[in-house]
Enzyme design. Structure first.
Site, PDB file in Angstrom:
ATOM      1  N   GLU A 285     -10.191   6.570   8.046  1.00 18.91           N
ATOM      2  CA  GLU A 285     -10.398   5.491   9.029  1.00 18.91           C
ATOM      3  C   GLU A 285     -10.687   6.041  10.421  1.00 18.91           C
ATOM      4  O   GLU A 285     -11.321   5.373  11.231  1.00 18.91           O
ATOM      5  CB  GLU A 285      -9.165   4.586   9.106  1.00 18.91           C
ATOM      6  N   HIS A 306      -6.946  20.166 -14.623  1.00 18.29           N
ATOM      7  CA  HIS A 306      -7.336  19.860 -15.992  1.00 18.29           C
ATOM      8  C   HIS A 306      -8.204  18.610 -16.068  1.00 18.29           C
ATOM      9  O   HIS A 306      -8.454  18.087 -17.150  1.00 18.29           O
ATOM     10  CB  HIS A 306      -6.079  19.697 -16.861  1.00 18.29           C
ATOM     11  N   LYS A 420     -13.289  -8.382   4.831  1.00 25.60           N
ATOM     12  CA  LYS A 420     -12.394  -9.509   5.148  1.00 25.60           C
ATOM     13  C   LYS A 420     -13.215 -10.761   5.451  1.00 25.60           C
ATOM     14  O   LYS A 420     -12.901 -11.850   4.972  1.00 25.60           O
ATOM     15  CB  LYS A 420     -11.529  -9.186   6.373  1.00 25.60           C
TER      16      LYS A 420
HETATM   17  O1  PA5 Z   1      -4.827   1.743  10.423  1.00 25.27           O
HETATM   18  C1  PA5 Z   1      -4.960   0.554  10.501  1.00 25.27           C
HETATM   19  O2  PA5 Z   1      -4.962  -0.028  11.591  1.00 25.27           O
HETATM   20  C2  PA5 Z   1      -5.085  -0.330   9.270  1.00 25.27           C
HETATM   21  O3  PA5 Z   1      -5.235   0.347   8.096  1.00 25.27           O
HETATM   22  C3  PA5 Z   1      -3.851  -1.212   9.147  1.00 25.27           C
HETATM   23  O4  PA5 Z   1      -2.724  -0.378   9.046  1.00 25.27           O
HETATM   24  C4  PA5 Z   1      -3.902  -2.136   7.947  1.00 25.27           C
HETATM   25  O5  PA5 Z   1      -5.112  -2.840   7.908  1.00 25.27           O
HETATM   26  C5  PA5 Z   1      -2.764  -3.131   8.025  1.00 25.27           C
HETATM   27  O6  PA5 Z   1      -2.834  -3.863   9.216  1.00 25.27           O
HETATM   28  P1  PA5 Z   1      -1.647  -4.725   9.765  1.00 25.27           P
HETATM   29  O7  PA5 Z   1      -0.499  -3.829  10.024  1.00 25.27           O
HETATM   30  O8  PA5 Z   1      -2.173  -5.357  11.000  1.00 25.27           O
HETATM   31  O9  PA5 Z   1      -1.316  -5.751   8.700  1.00 25.27           O
END
Ligand code: PA5
Length: 445
Positions: A285, A306, A420
C-alpha cells in the site's frame, strides 16, 4: 540488535551505489523526521515509541486485564492495518495454534476481515457458549467489512448479556473524534481507544489497534514498545548506511532500479506467516502507486521450497528475496536415533533441529543466488516481544525511506477506493445510481 546483511550481492549490483544514494536517503530521512515530505501529516508513527500516550497505554493494560478476567474469548473485528499487525504479533509470539493451547488467557478470533458468511458464522458459533468480548477496530469507522461483522457480534453480545452487560464488553478503537464508529461508541457508552490522526492504518500496530488484542494474550506490550524505541533511536540518530533501515531501503531500491519487480519476504518459522501478511500490506500500500513499486510477496520456508521453490530457482528472473531470521527456537529438539535406519537419516541422529534448519537456509541461499535471485538477510534479535518491536519499527522506517526514494506518497492509499465504489454502486447504495447502471451494463457484456 537487528541487522541487515547482503548475501553475495556484488554479483548482482557490481557498481558501488551507497555514495550516489546517500544524499537521497538523507533527504528521505530528514523528511520522515520533520514530517514535511509527501503525506507528512501521517508520520506520527516515526516518534510513536517515545511519544505514545502513556495514560492510554495504562488503560489498554487495564482493559486487557478486565477482558482476561471476564472473557474466554475476544473477537477482534478489523481489516487491513486494523488487524494484520495484531494477528502477526500474536501468531509469532504465542503461536498460530494459540487458540488450541491450554492457557489462562482468552482465545482470540479475528473477524470482519472479509465478507465470507461461512467465516463469520463459524466464529459466531465458536463464541456462542463462551463469555466473550469484542474489540471493533476501524480508523475511519466506516469500513464495510468490519462494520457488517460488528452488527452480528454486537447483536450476539446484547442477546446474551443485555444492552447494559454488552456495554462492558465492547471496546472500540477508532478516530478520536470522527466517524460512524466513534459516534456510535459515544452514544452507547463503549470504552474507546484512539487511532491517532497522524498514524495511518498500516503503521498502527504499535497503537491501541495492535496493543489491546496483543495485551489480552499476555504478551508484554511494554517490551514490544521498548524494542521499537531501541530501533527508533537507531534510525533517528544514525543517518548513514550503518542504520539497518538505510541498508535495506537502499538495496531494495537498487534492485528495483536494476529490473527486479518482485520482493519475496521469506521466513523459516510458520509462526511468522501473519507478519509476512502485515509486511505485504505495509509495503504494497505504501509503494504500489503511480505505476511504481516492487510487488511484495511472501514465502514460508521450507514448506514453500516444495511448491514455489521450482519457480524461484528457474522461473522468470523477476524477484529477489529478503530472508528474516528469527534466531534460536524456544524448543530444543534433536533428531531421534532409529535402530533400523530405514530412512537413512541416522547421520542426523542427535542433531539439533535448528542446526538442520540453518543448513537448509544456507543451502537455499546458495542455490537461489546461483540461480540468479539476489538475497538480503534480516537478522532479528530473537523471537521475543522486544525483538519483534525492533523488527516492526525497522520495516516501518525502511518503508518510509523506500517510498520517498521512489518519489511516491508512502502514506496514502487512493487505489483502495476503486473496488469500494463499485461494490457500493452494485449493492444499490444511495448516491451511486448512475455508476450502478454503467457497471451492470459492463457485467452483462
Ligand atoms: O492502511 C490502511 O489505511 C488500510 O489498509 C486500512 O487499515 C484498512 O482499509 C482498514 O481501514 P479502517 O481502519 O479505516 O477500517
Amino acid at each position: 540488535m537487528l541487522d541487515v546483511k547482503l548475501f553475495h550481492m556484488k554479483s548482482f549490483l557490481p557498481m558501488p551505489y551507497e555514495a550516489a544514494l546517500a544524499p537521497r536517503l538523507k533527504r528521505a530521512h530528514d523528511m520522515l523526521q520533520a514530517g514535511n515530505g509527501l503525506g507528512g501529516e501521517f508520520t506520527g508513527w516515526v516518534h510513536l515509541p517515545r511519544d505514545y500516550d502513556k495514560a492510554e497505554f495504562d488503560r489498554i493494560q487495564a482493559a486487557a486485564a478486565k477482558i482476561r478476567s471476564d472473557s474466554k474469548a475476544l473477537v477482534v473485528i478489523g481489516i487491513g492495518g486494523s488487524y494484520l499487525g495484531a494477528r502477526g504479533v500474536i501468531d509469532c509470539l504465542c503461536s498460530p495454534n494459540y487458540n488450541l493451547k491450554k492457557k489462562d488467557t482468552p482465545n482470540i478470533y479475528f473477524a470482519g476481515n472479509g465478507l465470507s458468511a461461512d467465516a463469520l458464522q463459524e466464529i459466531l458459533e465458536l463464541v456462542e457458549g463462551e463469555d466473550f468480548s469484542v474489540n471493533v477496530i476501524s480508523k475511519s469507522g466506516t469500513t464495510t467489512e468490519p462494520a457488517v461483522a460488528f452488527r452480528f457480534f454486537r447483536e450476539a453480545l446484547e442477546k446474551k448479556y443485555g444492552k447494559e452487560g454488552a456495554r462492558g464488553r465492547i471496546y472500540a478503537t477508532t478516530d478520536k473524534a470522527r466517524g460512524a464508529l466513534k459516534s456510535l461508541a459515544d452514544a452507547e457508552g463503549w470504552e474507546t481507544f484512539v487511532v491517532p490522526d497522524e498514524v495511518g492504518g498500516r503503521f498502527s500496530v504499535l497503537t491501541a489497534v495492535g496493543l489491546l488484542p496483543i495485551a489480552v494474550t499476555g504478551v508484554d506490550i511494554s517490551e514490544l514498545m521498548a524494542g521499537a524505541a531501541e530501533m527508533m533511536d537507531r534510525c533517528t540518530t544514525d543517518a548513514s548506511f550503518d542504520c539497518p533501515a538505510w541498508r535495506y531501503a537502499a538495496i531494495r531500491y537498487e534492485l528495483y532500479r536494476s529490473g527486479r519487480s518482485v520482493e519475496l519476504l521469506a521466513c523459516y518459522d510458520p509462526a511468522f506467516r501473519f507478519m509476512l501478511e502485515w509486511w505485504k500490506q505495509l509495503y504494497g500500500e505504501s509503494e504500489g502507486k503511480d505505476d511504481k513499486g516492487l510487488f511484495p510477496a511472501s514465502v514460508e520456508f521450507t514448506a514453500d521450497l516444495h511448491s514455489m521453490g521450482q519457480y524461484i530457482q528457474q522461473g522468470r528472473r523477476l524477484m529477489f528475496e529478503t530472508v528474516v531470521r528469527l534466531g534460536a527456537s524456544h524448543a530444543r529438539l534433536s533428531v531421534p536415533t532409529d535402530a533400523q535406519d530405514g530412512d537413512g537419516l541416522n547421520f542426523l541422529a542427535g542433531t539439533d533441529m535448528d542446526f538442520i534448519r540453518d543448513k537448509a537456509m544456507e543451502g537455499t541461499l546458495l542455490a537461489h543466488t546461483e540461480g540468479g535471485v539476489p538475497n538480503i538477510i534480516v537478522e532479528a534479535d530473537g523471537k521475543t516481544p522486544r525483538a519483534l518491536g525492533q523488527l516492526i519499527y525497522f520495516f516501518e522506517y525502511a518503508c518510509g525511506l523506500s517510498g520517498y526514494l521512489l518519489d511516491v506518497n508512502p502514506f496514502d492509499q487512493p487505489g483502495v477506493e476503486a473496488y469500494k465504489k463499485n461494490m457500493f454502486a452494485l449493492l444499490g447504495k444511495p448516491g451511486y445510481e448512475d455508476r450502478r447502471a454503467e457497471l451492470e451494463a459492463k457485467l452483462a457484456q
